[in-house]
Design a protein around this motif. Structure first.
Motif, PDB file in Angstrom:
ATOM      1  N   ARG A 337     112.239 -14.321  91.798  1.00 17.93           N
ATOM      2  CA  ARG A 337     112.878 -14.127  90.502  1.00 17.93           C
ATOM      3  C   ARG A 337     114.059 -13.170  90.610  1.00 17.93           C
ATOM      4  NH1 ARG A 337     110.680 -15.233  85.694  1.00 17.93           N
ATOM      5  NH2 ARG A 337     108.906 -16.640  85.752  1.00 17.93           N
ATOM      6  N   LYS A 385     106.280 -10.519  84.237  1.00 18.92           N
ATOM      7  CA  LYS A 385     107.259 -11.190  85.095  1.00 18.92           C
ATOM      8  C   LYS A 385     108.640 -10.664  84.734  1.00 18.92           C
ATOM      9  CE  LYS A 385     104.829 -15.586  84.806  1.00 18.92           C
ATOM     10  NZ  LYS A 385     104.881 -16.990  84.481  1.00 18.92           N
ATOM     11  N   HIS A 387     111.909 -11.749  83.716  1.00 18.26           N
ATOM     12  CA  HIS A 387     112.606 -12.953  83.280  1.00 18.26           C
ATOM     13  C   HIS A 387     114.095 -12.833  83.541  1.00 18.26           C
ATOM     14  CE1 HIS A 387     109.800 -15.367  80.516  1.00 18.26           C
ATOM     15  NE2 HIS A 387     109.114 -14.797  81.473  1.00 18.26           N
ATOM     16  N   HIS A 388     114.655 -13.963  83.881  1.00 14.80           N
ATOM     17  CA  HIS A 388     116.107 -13.984  84.029  1.00 14.80           C
ATOM     18  C   HIS A 388     116.607 -15.204  83.299  1.00 14.80           C
ATOM     19  CE1 HIS A 388     119.492 -15.997  85.909  1.00 14.80           C
ATOM     20  NE2 HIS A 388     118.676 -16.794  86.527  1.00 14.80           N
ATOM     21  N   ASN A 389     117.632 -15.040  82.483  1.00 17.20           N
ATOM     22  CA  ASN A 389     118.270 -16.213  81.890  1.00 17.20           C
ATOM     23  C   ASN A 389     119.725 -15.876  81.632  1.00 17.20           C
ATOM     24  OD1 ASN A 389     118.460 -14.820  79.408  1.00 17.20           O
ATOM     25  ND2 ASN A 389     116.385 -15.462  78.902  1.00 17.20           N
ATOM     26  N   GLY A 434     115.103 -19.600  83.857  1.00 13.17           N
ATOM     27  CA  GLY A 434     116.308 -19.229  84.598  1.00 13.17           C
ATOM     28  C   GLY A 434     116.170 -19.394  86.110  1.00 13.17           C
ATOM     29  N   PRO A 435     115.049 -18.951  86.722  1.00  7.87           N
ATOM     30  CA  PRO A 435     114.909 -19.108  88.183  1.00  7.87           C
ATOM     31  C   PRO A 435     114.637 -20.552  88.604  1.00  7.87           C
ATOM     32  CG  PRO A 435     113.466 -17.380  87.321  1.00  7.87           C
ATOM     33  CD  PRO A 435     113.969 -18.134  86.149  1.00  7.87           C
ATOM     34  N   GLN A 475     106.431 -27.646  76.634  1.00 13.45           N
ATOM     35  CA  GLN A 475     106.921 -27.883  77.986  1.00 13.45           C
ATOM     36  C   GLN A 475     106.002 -28.849  78.718  1.00 13.45           C
ATOM     37  OE1 GLN A 475     107.522 -23.606  78.687  1.00 13.45           O
ATOM     38  NE2 GLN A 475     109.012 -24.190  80.230  1.00 13.45           N
ATOM     39  N   LYS A 546      97.470 -19.974  77.697  1.00 13.88           N
ATOM     40  CA  LYS A 546      98.100 -18.655  77.851  1.00 13.88           C
ATOM     41  C   LYS A 546      97.741 -17.836  76.638  1.00 13.88           C
ATOM     42  CE  LYS A 546     102.492 -16.220  77.899  1.00 13.88           C
ATOM     43  NZ  LYS A 546     103.939 -16.260  78.002  1.00 13.88           N
ATOM     44  N   ILE A 551     102.634 -19.595  81.331  1.00 12.67           N
ATOM     45  CA  ILE A 551     103.065 -20.995  81.291  1.00 12.67           C
ATOM     46  C   ILE A 551     103.515 -21.441  82.678  1.00 12.67           C
ATOM     47  CG2 ILE A 551     104.774 -22.579  80.322  1.00 12.67           C
ATOM     48  CD1 ILE A 551     104.610 -20.882  77.712  1.00 12.67           C
ATOM     49  N   GLU A 552     104.463 -20.704  83.250  1.00 16.48           N
ATOM     50  CA  GLU A 552     104.882 -21.002  84.624  1.00 16.48           C
ATOM     51  C   GLU A 552     103.815 -20.475  85.577  1.00 16.48           C
ATOM     52  OE1 GLU A 552     107.534 -22.762  85.155  1.00 16.48           O
ATOM     53  OE2 GLU A 552     108.544 -22.613  83.210  1.00 16.48           O
TER      54      GLU A 552
END
Ligand code: XMP
Length: 554
Positions: A337, A385, A387-389, A434-435, A475, A546, A551-552
């Motif tokens: 990530r 986590k 997060h990246h976006n 994002g990843p 999703q 969750k 989710i991921e």
């Protein structure tokens, strides 16, 4: 039963005047009268939702927006100076975990009475109002959680207009009103709560149950009654009005400056970019970085939409090599990530520097992000986590920020996107991290594994769309695990990868449930993946919600 100290009670007849509320509110706080705001009220009508910490606060705001009325969710102790410019037409007080008798219990500030605007308290919000205005609150004989039947005791209350005489509602409370504040009457009751809905003739209401949750029948009617009939809002918060308003605002904000925007392929950055493009045209440059971790055909699709259909200026950067080289040998999810996030920022900065002087960075930040960043609980939350976006580029970049979607919920972003003419498949695209696929490959990311994952993902997407379930699922995706298992195909032994299929339903990604996909659909997906994707000989379905899972997978 605890009683409030007599000195705090208001001594009036039942025919209580609003001014008495005002005096009471001041008396309670020991404060001077509030000075009228000097600035003229804005044109837009707003309902202000005061947040007392309920898990449903955001839902209240969404329900008001569904009535096409703008609203903002603010902490319960937001001072009037910050509320006045919003031009409020009414207040809604959320529920919350406190008890009014707790030391330091959160209570509304006096302006909610002083402004003489309609007020609707929900659950704790109702108790707080009833307490401040002289009612008695105590633990009820029974805690009420879940479904309860509400019976109307008044036929003429505007808040309950259009409701049947009995209806199921969703309760979640321990305390309740035992004695009404002066000037109030009971409008509805349940088996355990004689005052399940209360109202005063001056437009102050309390609901013991939660009209904002889907389990309460006629919740929408109650919100419509309150915001449209009682508060008198016009209901003119529409995508068309939002677009017109935003375009004016962006023009004024940007002036002769230049804006850069990172596209991800997702709906938020697409809508933000399109809105800005409408406002300032070629003073906007979009950058689309292909990190080599996107789904099949995704880069081409994004470029086509923006360049060909929307005629926008897009800088396309194929940085696949840089990302995959960086990821070589990396197996730790957090490292992946961080690597992808950092590389993205580096490339974005390099590309932006090539454009000359840029003044603004556009981001697709949404209202839930804004609310969460002001909530103290979230700040203290344990990091699960990183997060990246593209909406999360670091603030240290030297640009000023422009965030046209800052006050919208996701469903409103979609409505705006449709009104702007963005293609339906972009509007309804399921969220994508994002990843990218790097966190859907357990273990090291290689080109070979990316090919396997893309093929399986393509099949899943086709089957889900064919079954007309794509929009209903928050999703649906596949994960390539690092497990290999033995199989048999055409009399030969195989030793191949295990693919996990994940499909979930959710309202906001904070919680999620695994989707009960039809068995025949799952069978079809499994059959096609095993037969059409070389190297895969087994498919499993993830049946975890969750929490406890995320989710991921990484
Ligand atoms: P988790 O896995 O945390 O995911 O339950 C919640 C939602 O966020 C998405 N997700 C991300 N989105 N950047 C994003 O823009 C990220 O780094 C990221 N990681 C997870 C995930 O797909 C789900 O919708």
């Amino acid at each position: 039963m605890k009683k409030k100290p007599q000195s705090h009670r208001i001594a009036t007849s039942d025919d209580i005047e609003v001014s008495a509320y005002l005096e009471l509110a001041r008396e309670l706080r020991g404060e001077q009268p509030v000075v009228e705001p000097e600035s003229p009220p804005a044109e837009r009508e707003t309902i202000v939702v005061l947040d007392f910490g309920s898990q449903y606060s955001m839902l209240i705001a969404r329900r008001v927006r569904e009535c096409h009325v703008y609203c903002e969710l603010v902490p319960y102790d937001t001072p009037w100076e910050k509320i006045a410019p919003l031009n409020p037409r009414g207040f809604i007080l959320s529920g919350g975990p406190a008890s009014v008798y707790d030391a330091g219990a959160p209570l509304p500030l006096p302006y909610i009475y002083e402004q003489r605007l309609p007020v609707m308290g929900i659950c704790y919000g109702m108790l707080a109002v009833a307490y401040e205005l002289g009612g008695e609150i105590a633990r009820g004989p029974k805690h009420e959680y879940g479904h309860t039947i509400l019976h109307l005791s008044s036929e003429d209350s505007p808040l309950l207009a259009g409701l049947p005489s009995s209806l199921p509602v969703w309760m979640s409370h321990g305390d309740q009103v035992m004695e009404l504040p002066p000037g109030f009457r009971s409008l509805a009751y349940t088996e355990n709560s004689p005052f399940a809905v209360i109202g005063s003739e001056h437009g102050i209401y309390g609901l013991q149950f939660h009209p904002e949750v889907v389990h309460t029948a006629y919740g929408k009617t109650i919100f419509q009654n309150f915001v449209l009939q009682i508060c008198g809002c016009q209901g003119n918060w529409t995508p068309a009005n939002f677009i017109a308003e935003s375009i004016d605002k962006i023009k004024a904000q940007v002036g002769d400056g230049r804006v850069v925007c990172a596209l991800s392929g997702g709906v938020d950055s697409a809508v933000a970019a399109t809105l800005i493009d409408r406002a300032i045209g070629n003073k906007l440059t979009c950058i689309f970085i292909n990190n080599g971790l996107l789904r099949r055909d995704e880069p081409e699709r994004v470029l086509n939409t923006f360049k060909r259909n929307l005629k926008m200026d897009v800088v396309y950067v194929d940085a696949t090599g840089r990302f995959l080289d960086g990821l070589a040998g990396v197996t730790d999810p957090e490292k992946k990530r961080q690597l992808v996030g950092n590389e993205f920022i580096r490339i974005f900065e390099e590309e932006a520097a090539k454009l000359g002087i840029i003044d603004f960075l556009a981001q697709g930040t949404l209202y839930p992000d804004v609310i969460e960043s002001t909530s103290p609980e979230t700040k203290a939350a344990h990091k699960i986590k990183s997060h990246h976006n593209v909406g999360g580029l670091p603030a240290k970049m030297r640009f000023k920020l422009i965030e046209p979607l800052r006050y919208l919920f996701k469903d409103e972003v979609r409505e705006v996107g449709l009104a702007l003419g963005l293609p339906e498949d972009m509007i309804w695209r399921q969220p994508f991290p994002g990843p990218g696929l790097s966190i859907r490959i357990i273990g090291e990311v290689t080109r070979e594994k990316l090919d396997i994952l893309r093929s399986a993902d393509w099949i899943l997407m086709n089957e889900v769309k064919k079954a007309k379930l794509y929009r209903q699922l928050w999703q649906s995706f596949v994960v390539l695990t690092d497990v290999k298992s033995v199989g048999v195909m055409g009399d030969y032994r195989t030793y191949g990868y295990l693919i996990a299929v994940r499909a979930i339903t959710s309202e906001d990604a904070m919680t999620a449930d695994w989707a009960r996909l039809p068995h025949d659909l799952l069978a079809g997906i499994s059959h096609r993946i095993v037969n059409e994707v070389p190297g895969v000989n087994r498919v499993v379905y993830d049946i975890t919600g969750k929490p406890p899972a995320t989710i991921e997978w990484e």
